[in-house]
Design an enzyme around this catalytic site. Structure first.
Site, PDB file in Angstrom:
ATOM      1  CD1 TRP A   4     -17.073 -16.376  39.969  1.00  0.00           C
ATOM      2  CD2 TRP A   4     -18.639 -15.092  39.013  1.00  0.00           C
ATOM      3  NE1 TRP A   4     -17.952 -15.975  40.943  1.00  0.00           N
ATOM      4  CE2 TRP A   4     -18.915 -15.201  40.382  1.00  0.00           C
ATOM      5  CE3 TRP A   4     -19.491 -14.346  38.205  1.00  0.00           C
ATOM      6  CZ2 TRP A   4     -20.017 -14.572  40.981  1.00  0.00           C
ATOM      7  CZ3 TRP A   4     -20.590 -13.720  38.791  1.00  0.00           C
ATOM      8  CH2 TRP A   4     -20.846 -13.840  40.166  1.00  0.00           C
ATOM      9  CE  LYS A  22     -16.769 -11.897  45.074  1.00  0.00           C
ATOM     10  NZ  LYS A  22     -16.665 -12.282  43.691  1.00  0.00           N
ATOM     11  CG  ASP A  52     -12.797 -12.251  36.996  1.00  0.00           C
ATOM     12  OD1 ASP A  52     -12.449 -11.549  37.969  1.00  0.00           O
ATOM     13  OD2 ASP A  52     -13.921 -12.792  36.917  1.00  0.00           O
TER      14      ASP A  52
HETATM   15  C1  LIG Z   1     -17.613 -12.283  42.557  1.00  0.00           C
HETATM   16  C2  LIG Z   1     -16.966 -12.532  41.254  1.00  0.00           C
HETATM   17  C3  LIG Z   1     -17.443 -11.940  40.075  1.00  0.00           C
HETATM   18  C4  LIG Z   1     -18.692 -11.083  40.015  1.00  0.00           C
HETATM   19  O1  LIG Z   1     -18.560  -9.913  40.693  1.00  0.00           O
HETATM   20  P1  LIG Z   1     -19.751  -8.808  40.663  1.00  0.00           P
HETATM   21  O2  LIG Z   1     -19.138  -7.672  41.372  1.00  0.00           O
HETATM   22  O3  LIG Z   1     -20.923  -9.396  41.376  1.00  0.00           O
HETATM   23  O4  LIG Z   1     -20.052  -8.527  39.238  1.00  0.00           O
HETATM   24  C5  LIG Z   1     -16.750 -12.189  38.912  1.00  0.00           C
HETATM   25  N1  LIG Z   1     -15.661 -12.969  38.891  1.00  0.00           N
HETATM   26  C6  LIG Z   1     -15.171 -13.568  39.992  1.00  0.00           C
HETATM   27  C7  LIG Z   1     -13.957 -14.423  39.908  1.00  0.00           C
HETATM   28  C8  LIG Z   1     -15.818 -13.369  41.203  1.00  0.00           C
HETATM   29  O5  LIG Z   1     -15.338 -13.962  42.323  1.00  0.00           O
END
Ligand SMILES: *Cc1c(COP(=O)(O)O)cnc(C)c1O
Length: 362
Positions: free
Chosen positions: A101, A197, A173
């Site tokens: 990511w 998540k 993030d």
């Molecule tokens: C799942 C995830 C993403 C991407 O999320 P989307 O909603 O599919 O854009 C980005 N960063 C992390 C750390 C993730 O676990």
């Protein structure tokens, strides 16, 4: 019958939050319609919207200098919006690479402006088995911001101590470990987390940002792409994802009712100890690739002696009522995602299965 759900995301939601949604679906609080049929400008929806923000603020003990914005487009959209807003021409942004990511976040930023890799734990084969220490990261004092990923969902690594970026704004993030424990978000300029998540369904991203930092955002952007626009309009500049925010509200109400982030941390640590303890005790059969100090409390990855056994493990676990255990297609193996909604009992059931499987096949 509900299964035990170890999906990495979209992931398990607390059953009481879902039951509440079921009970409130057709007639929300006597209004004669569901929440998603209400105007986002009406009092009924506004109360839900603000309750979600207030609960988050309370859970995180967030100071008034910080604002909460509901964004859309997933965390992936923030990969682009962050540099568009905060990486002006003539400046450069630092990125710390700790997994797939963070690589994607960097790729988007490169399309917007100048970037620098301030640290990376990528191995020659492309995998990651740890996060860097502070000493391994070379931050540039005049970077526009530093971007990090607190938990690496694919590789099962996590920062247990956040990097200190000094005076440089820290953007993080937190998609896969948001609200897993009490966290002081005021050390960050901006954090974002896709809800699917650890927080709710897909469709909404929570952005927690320092108000002064938001004001530094570029004005030469279409209004809809500026974080400041959403902050100025209480995340209702355009129609917000009302159903997703309503479900986040339900999850946050559950979280507070369970004892808040202190209770979540106790639970999450107990689950992780159970899982890693089992992996260590059965190290002749299960291989856990992540270095101890970087082990993620949220996503626990391991592999079995052969790929055929990995597949058998997933298949037999499914028969025993446990799903979502297949590792990411980039890494293979097994991944157990044990977010807040996964109980200690769920993990204990899996651990019993792991012991029995190792005994039968080892
Ligand atoms: C799942 C995830 C993403 C991407 O999320 P989307 O909603 O599919 O854009 C980005 N960063 C992390 C750390 C993730 O676990």
């Amino acid at each position: 019958m509900r299964v035990i759900n170890f999906n990495p995301g979209p992931a398990a939601l607390p059953q009481p939050a879902l039951e509440r949604a079921r009970d409130e679906l057709l007639d929300f609080e006597g209004s004669g319609m569901s929440i998603m049929e209400h105007s986002h400008r009406g009092k009924v929806y506004e109360a839900v919207h603000h309750e979600a923000q207030e609960r988050l603020r309370r859970l995180l003990k967030l100071p008034d200098t910080y604002t909460i914005v509901f964004s859309t487009g997933g965390a992936s959209m923030q990969f682009a919006l962050v540099p568009m807003n905060f990486l002006p021409p003539g400046r450069s942004a630092d990125y710390v690479l700790t997994g797939g990511w963070s690589e994607k976040a960097l790729d988007e930023a490169k399309l917007v402006g100048a970037t620098r890799v301030a640290g990376s734990t990528r191995l020659s084969d492309g995998r990651y088995v740890r996060v860097p220490t502070q000493a391994e990261v070379q931050l540039s004092p005049d970077a526009a911001y530093v971007h990090t990923t607190s938990n690496n969902t694919l590789y099962g690594t996590q920062f247990h101590t956040f990097l200190d970026t000094g005076p440089v704004p820290h953007v993080c993030d937190m998609s896969s470990d948001f609200l897993w424990r009490p966290t002081d978000l005021s050390r960050f300029a901006l954090t974002y987390a896709g809800a699917q998540k650890n927080l709710g369904p897909s469709g909404v991203v929570v952005v927690v940002a320092n108000r002064d930092f938001l004001r530094t955002g570029r004005k030469e952007l279409p209004k809809i792409l500026r974080y400041q626009t959403q902050a100025d309009n209480d995340s209702m500049y355009n129609t917000p994802p009302t159903l997703a925010i309503y479900l986040v509200r339900n999850v946050l109400a559950w979280l507070e009712g369970e004892g808040g982030l202190e209770a979540m941390e106790r639970r999450n640590r107990a689950k992780a100890e159970l899982l890693y303890g089992t992996l260590d005790a059965l190290a002749g059969f299960y291989t856990a690739p992540v270095e101890r100090a970087s082990r993620s409390v949220m996503n626990v990855v391991f592999r079995l002696p052969t790929e055929a056994l990995d597949e058998q493990f997933v298949a037999e676990a499914k028969q025993a009522g446990m799903v979502g255990l297949k590792g990411h297609r980039l890494t293979g193996g097994i991944r157990v995602s044990a977010y807040n909604a996964v109980s200690e009992r769920d993990v204990a059931t899996l651990v019993d299965f792991m012991k029995a499987f190792a005994k039968a096949k080892g």
